[in-house]
Write a protein that holds these residues in place. Structure first.
Motif, mmCIF file in Angstrom:
data_model
loop_
_atom_site.group_PDB
_atom_site.id
_atom_site.type_symbol
_atom_site.label_atom_id
_atom_site.label_comp_id
_atom_site.label_asym_id
_atom_site.label_seq_id
_atom_site.Cartn_x
_atom_site.Cartn_y
_atom_site.Cartn_z
ATOM 1 N N GLU A 9 29.310 57.222 41.674
ATOM 2 C CA GLU A 9 28.079 58.012 41.623
ATOM 3 C C GLU A 9 28.319 59.343 40.910
ATOM 4 N N LYS A 10 29.489 59.951 41.141
ATOM 5 C CA LYS A 10 29.821 61.178 40.403
ATOM 6 C C LYS A 10 29.898 60.887 38.910
ATOM 7 N N PHE A 15 27.762 61.443 33.496
ATOM 8 C CA PHE A 15 27.425 60.709 32.274
ATOM 9 C C PHE A 15 25.999 61.014 31.835
ATOM 10 N N LYS A 16 25.089 61.170 32.785
ATOM 11 C CA LYS A 16 23.691 61.434 32.452
ATOM 12 C C LYS A 16 23.419 62.909 32.170
ATOM 13 N N ARG A 17 24.243 63.802 32.751
ATOM 14 C CA ARG A 17 23.979 65.219 32.552
ATOM 15 C C ARG A 17 24.404 65.684 31.163
ATOM 16 N N ASP A 22 31.420 66.901 30.466
ATOM 17 C CA ASP A 22 30.916 65.899 31.411
ATOM 18 C C ASP A 22 31.362 64.480 31.076
ATOM 19 N N ILE A 23 31.483 64.149 29.801
ATOM 20 C CA ILE A 23 31.933 62.799 29.453
ATOM 21 C C ILE A 23 33.355 62.582 29.951
ATOM 22 N N PHE A 30 35.017 57.343 36.889
ATOM 23 C CA PHE A 30 34.971 55.878 36.826
ATOM 24 C C PHE A 30 36.371 55.279 36.984
ATOM 25 N N LYS A 31 37.356 55.901 36.390
ATOM 26 C CA LYS A 31 38.730 55.410 36.536
ATOM 27 C C LYS A 31 39.209 55.562 37.973
#
Length: 335
Positions: A9-10, A15-17, A22-23, A30-31
């Motif tokens: 979720e983080k 990713f969306k912000r 942030d990327i 995710f990792k």
């Protein structure tokens, strides 16, 4: 695993912000999720999205990124073959790998699985704007903003599409919503806010914001346009000369935008053709997006020379089939 879910979720939030860094934060999250749960399909799909963006941005080479994207999407497909997001990510992998038919096959599957999936709709909207079907793309993007009202990315894309369509007042209104979600206004986001001001003719305000930008081609493009509009020709020409001296594709594209804004279509086309005939230093898809959607080049779109390059690009991509299928799905939904 609840901790894996938390990391996932983080990752989606970052990713969306899309704020600075942030990327990278999304990739780390995710990792971390996959370290806790290697069978977490969503985290594999999220990681695939990160690799796609990094290749598009040019901070991950295709040589290094394609195997990473392939591995992530392979895991995601194995775990959730009937998931639309997974299929879109796999389609992206085949696009980068030079397999357009396989890319189309997976995108068609994604559309059949869930035509309302935000990633699917975003893909369709992107293809529509590349074909100049701005009103249809904007309608879809507005729908995405309504469905994800806190998404900085969806607001960013809507502002960009509205600018590309020449709908500047609407872009300004959405930009205010965007600014409330992401008040820092750094990097590309700040640049977009400046574009809104320039294109509405708010040159004094745009000049104040432009002077806060780091040195580079975008700064000089803005200065060349603003100073010319304000009648400060020496400053405008000095900024344009810096674009000539920079001698790389982004600067050349920006020089084309300056000439288009000055009403010199011939000079603008010469600069644009020069940029497009240069081996792309950045991702070619990103470069095509920049010139096709540039609101500063709207006046060139009726030019036969522009149309010729545009047609050439469309034929190379060939997205007619997926757009036709998407149109049928969206029409069915409306009924």
């Amino acid at each position: 695993d609840i901790d894996a879910r938390g990391e996932y979720e983080k990752g989606r939030f970052f990713f969306k912000r899309r704020a600075a860094g942030d990327i990278e934060r999304a990739e780390a999250s995710f990792k971390a999720a996959l370290e806790r749960d290697p069978e977490f399909a969503g985290a594999w799909a999220g990681l695939a999205g990160v690799y796609s963006v990094r290749m598009s941005n040019g901070d991950l080479t295709r040589q290094a990124g394609i195997p990473l994207l392939g591995d992530a999407t392979r895991h995601a497909i194995r775990l959730t073959p009937d998931n639309a997001e997974t299929r879109v990510r796999r389609s992206t992998y085949y696009h980068y790998a030079g397999e357009p038919l396989l890319a189309l096959e997976h995108m068609e599957t994604a559309l059949a699985l869930n035509p309302d999936d935000p990633l699917v709709l975003g893909y369709v909207a992107g293809r529509l704007v590349h074909r100049g079907r701005f009103d249809e793309a904007i309608e879809i993007q507005q729908r995405l903003v309504r469905s994800e009202p806190t998404s900085v990315l969806q607001h960013h894309n809507l502002v960009w599409f509205l600018l590309a369509a020449g709908r500047y007042a609407e872009a300004d209104a959405v930009a205010e919503q965007y600014r409330a979600l992401y008040p820092a206004g750094v990097g590309d986001e700040r640049d977009l806010f400046v574009d809104v001001q320039i294109l509405q003719g708010n040159y004094e305000q745009a000049l104040v914001q432009t002077r806060e930008m780091p040195a580079g081609p975008t700064l000089d493009r803005n200065l060349a346009i603003i100073h010319h509009a304000l009648g400060q020709q020496a400053e405008a020409d000095a900024a344009l000369q810096r674009l000539f001296d920079a001698d790389h594709e982004q600067a050349t594209l920006h020089a084309a935008e300056v000439f288009a804004q000055r009403g010199d279509s011939d000079a603008a086309m010469r600069q644009l053709v020069s940029a497009l005939d240069t081996e792309p230093g950045q991702n070619k898809l990103r470069r095509d997006t920049l010139w096709l959607l540039s609101p500063y080049l709207i006046t060139l779109r009726a030019d036969e020379r522009w149309q010729a390059r545009y047609t050439e690009m469309l034929e190379a991509r060939g997205h007619s089939k997926i757009l036709a299928q998407a149109g049928r799905s969206i029409a069915t939904r409306k009924q």
